[in-house]
Scaffold this motif. Structure first.
Motif, short mmCIF file in Angstrom:
data_model
loop_
_atom_site.label_atom_id
_atom_site.label_comp_id
_atom_site.label_asym_id
_atom_site.label_seq_id
_atom_site.Cartn_x
_atom_site.Cartn_y
_atom_site.Cartn_z
N LYS A 154 49.72 4.21 78.49
CA LYS A 154 49.83 4.74 77.12
C LYS A 154 49.58 3.71 76.02
N LEU A 155 49.50 2.43 76.39
CA LEU A 155 49.44 1.41 75.33
C LEU A 155 48.03 0.89 75.08
N LYS A 181 47.28 7.41 72.33
CA LYS A 181 47.88 6.14 72.78
C LYS A 181 48.92 5.62 71.79
N HIS A 182 49.84 4.79 72.30
CA HIS A 182 50.72 4.02 71.44
C HIS A 182 50.00 2.72 71.13
N GLU A 456 57.59 -1.75 71.72
CA GLU A 456 56.62 -0.66 71.97
C GLU A 456 55.66 -1.09 73.09
N TYR A 460 55.53 0.74 76.76
CA TYR A 460 54.38 1.58 77.11
C TYR A 460 53.29 0.83 77.87
N ASN A 463 55.93 -0.27 81.17
CA ASN A 463 57.01 0.68 81.48
C ASN A 463 58.38 0.02 81.68
#
Ligand SMILES: NC(=O)c1ccc[n+]([C@@H]2O[C@H](COP(=O)([O-])OP(=O)(O)OC[C@H]3O[C@@H](n4cnc5c(N)ncnc54)[C@H](O)[C@@H]3O)[C@@H](O)[C@H]2O)c1
Length: 516
Positions: A154-155, A181-182, A456, A460, A463
């Motif tokens: 996700k990052l 995405k983050h 963050e 992400y 994990n």
């Protein structure tokens, strides 16, 4: 807040390997037309085939409508020549990790695309500043560091070199967010955020293993069960590949002109030399060859549990241990602690003849001597003492086996599987968390990224259950500061120096990193 590039913007991707193919899928699913180029035509074909089968599988599982999957595949258009990228508004380069190759490519691209086209590079380790130096207009280049696989992770770290335009970084970040995405902003430094912040997770584990405190399976179980990490350090390195993991650590060590914090592990170098690279070679820390027995973590069942214990003072963050003992029907007698410490929990449990307390970075043998209490047992930090299924314990060399057995058996009644570590300073989770917090504090101090960005990124990108800033807030910066000072005194190594920012916060009484 910056606007993302509109869906009508054509995205160019150069390099159709693992990362390029994944990023092509992400951008196409977000609605962009993607032009996919690779110097090897077969790589483009392979990437499109993978994309089609991956999206078909997704559709079969009902996660995406079949028509949507087909439309996304159709939006990925092979670009046979670099010149086919001329109408792109953003080109993401994902070619081999080679500075000269990337610089040449970026230079050539500048002659193909329009003046307002943005450039992003997926490099993991190269300097964005150095790559930008190959461009007539380096302002338009930004790092867009995806994680593997880009479709699932996700990052995206958005990394600025010295010449990167602020508006360019903002637009690319907004675009990554529009792609689901983050994002975390970073300044171009060795390892950026995640790869740098994560170094202590591996290096502290190597140190503990090197001291033969426990076997890898037990250490992995402690990291997972007590620390809440999704994978233990050794199983994770086996998955990443020791060649890759060693190269990243060594790269950080070299790029920081030999900062001892990033010194690679000799044991890992041996694994690489032997070709024991992990899962991909069938053997690493663990043995994956057919028929090999799975290594299991060790648990000390203990013997002769007691039904009554004494709590002296408070266990602070570890108080749920007391609650769990009581819930298991063990009587807890409470007495005052006449000399509480100003930093961290200073109370203890008396279980049988043993005094049981949270580690503070000193080893148990030293503390037993200082407290003139030979039967001393230390326990490790846990993410959540109310739910951890395991506790890691170390006894002082002076502490008898029977006394230690009583501790394990009594805690076992409250649902804690007790895993023994030899008397290593700071055990495993505590020293790892302290070094993660220390690394994060330095990154904030040097303006590599913001405190929010770090948490963050770690949540992400890898994990982690909790980012370093959240660890600092939950446990207390003064306590981590004490742990770091004790580790430094114990090892006498500059590696454990306390970040100036932590020291400053301590002096100013802020107590934790806060959000400057
Ligand atoms: N694989 C990962 O886990 C990972 C994670 C994050 C970032 N990265 C970075 O992403 C980039 C790509 O990595 P990858 O794992 O996808 O590599 P890969 O080897 O799978 O793919 C690279 C592709 O680039 C092509 N290529 C090489 N030179 C080229 C050129 N001059 N012009 C056009 N195409 C060219 C190759 O043919 C190949 O298909 C690297 O910079 C890497 O450091 C990789």
């Amino acid at each position: 807040m910056s606007q993302p590039l509109p869906k009508t913007t054509v995205i160019g991707i150069v390099g159709a390997g693992v990362m390029g193919a994944g990023i092509a899928q992400v951008a196409a699913r977000a609605g962009h037309t993607v032009r996919l180029h690779d110097s090897n035509g077969k790589a483009i074909e392979a990437a499109r085939n993978w994309l089609e089968s991956d999206l078909r599988e997704f559709a079969a599982k009902g996660r995406i409508a079949e028509a949507e999957a087909a439309a996304a595949v159709a939006r990925v258009v092979p670009a046979v020549a670099l010149a086919d990228l001329r109408d792109c508004g953003l080109v993401v380069e994902a070619v081999v990790e080679d500075r000269a190759v990337k610089q040449n490519l970026l230079g050539s691209l500048e002659g193909v695309v329009g003046a307002d086209c943005l450039f992003a590079t997926t490099t993991s380790a190269l300097s964005i500043t150095a790559l930008g130096a190959a461009l007539a207009n380096p302002e338009r280049l930004v790092g867009m560091h995806f994680f593997n696989p880009p479709t699932r992770m996700k990052l995206v770290e958005v990394v600025s070199g010295l010449a990167t335009g602020e508006a360019v970084a903002q637009t690319v970040a907004a675009t990554a967010r529009a792609w689901g995405k983050h994002t975390a902003f970073a300044r171009s430094t060795p390892g950026c955020i995640v790869n740098r912040m994560a170094r202590p997770y591996y290096s502290e584990a190597w140190r503990v293993l090197d001291e033969h405190a426990a076997d890898p399976a037990t250490l992995d179980a402690i990291a997972r069960d007590c620390g809440g990490f999704p994978m233990g350090p050794f199983e994770l390195m086996d998955m990443i590949g020791h060649d890759v993991n060693f190269a990243v650590t060594n790269g950080a060590f070299i790029a920081t002109f030999g900062d001892r914090r990033y010194v690679p592990a000799l044991e890992q170098q041996e694994l690489v030399r032997a070709g024991f690279l992990g899962r991909k070679s069938g053997r690493g820390i663990y043995d994956y060859r057919p028929g090999a027995a799975k290594a299991e973590p060790k648990v000390e069942p203990g013997a002769d549990p007691v039904s009554r214990v004494t709590l002296v003072g408070s266990l602070g963050i570890a108080t749920p241990i007391v609650t769990r003992l009581e819930a298991a029907g063990i009587e807890v007698v409470r007495v005052q602690n006449r000399r509480p410490s100003p930093a961290g929990p200073s109370g203890w449990l008396e279980i049988g003849f043993a005094r049981v307390m949270l580690s503070d970075g000193r080893c148990a043998t030293q503390r037993a001597l200082e407290a003139d209490h030979p039967q001393l047992v230390l326990f490790d930090l846990a993410l959540d003492y109310a739910s951890t299924p395991r506790l890691a314990l170390a006894k002082a060399d002076q502490c008898g086996h029977a006394a230690f057995g009583t501790v394990c058996a009594t805690l076992g009644r409250a649902g804690f599987a007790c895993s023994r570590l030899d008397d290593v300073a700071g055990l495993l989770v505590l020293r790892t968390a302290a070094m993660l917090v220390n690394e994060a504090a330095d990154a904030v101090l040097h303006r590599i990224c913001t405190p929010d960005g770090i948490d963050e990124a770690m949540r992400y990108g890898v994990n982690y259950p909790r980012g370093p800033m959240a660890w600092a807030e939950a446990v207390g910066l003064d306590f981590f500061s004490l742990v770091l000072a004790n580790l430094r005194a114990h090892y006498g190594e500059e590696r454990y120096r306390t970040s100036v920012l932590i020291q400053r916060r301590g002096w100013s009484g802020t107590g934790f990193l806060g959000h400057p």
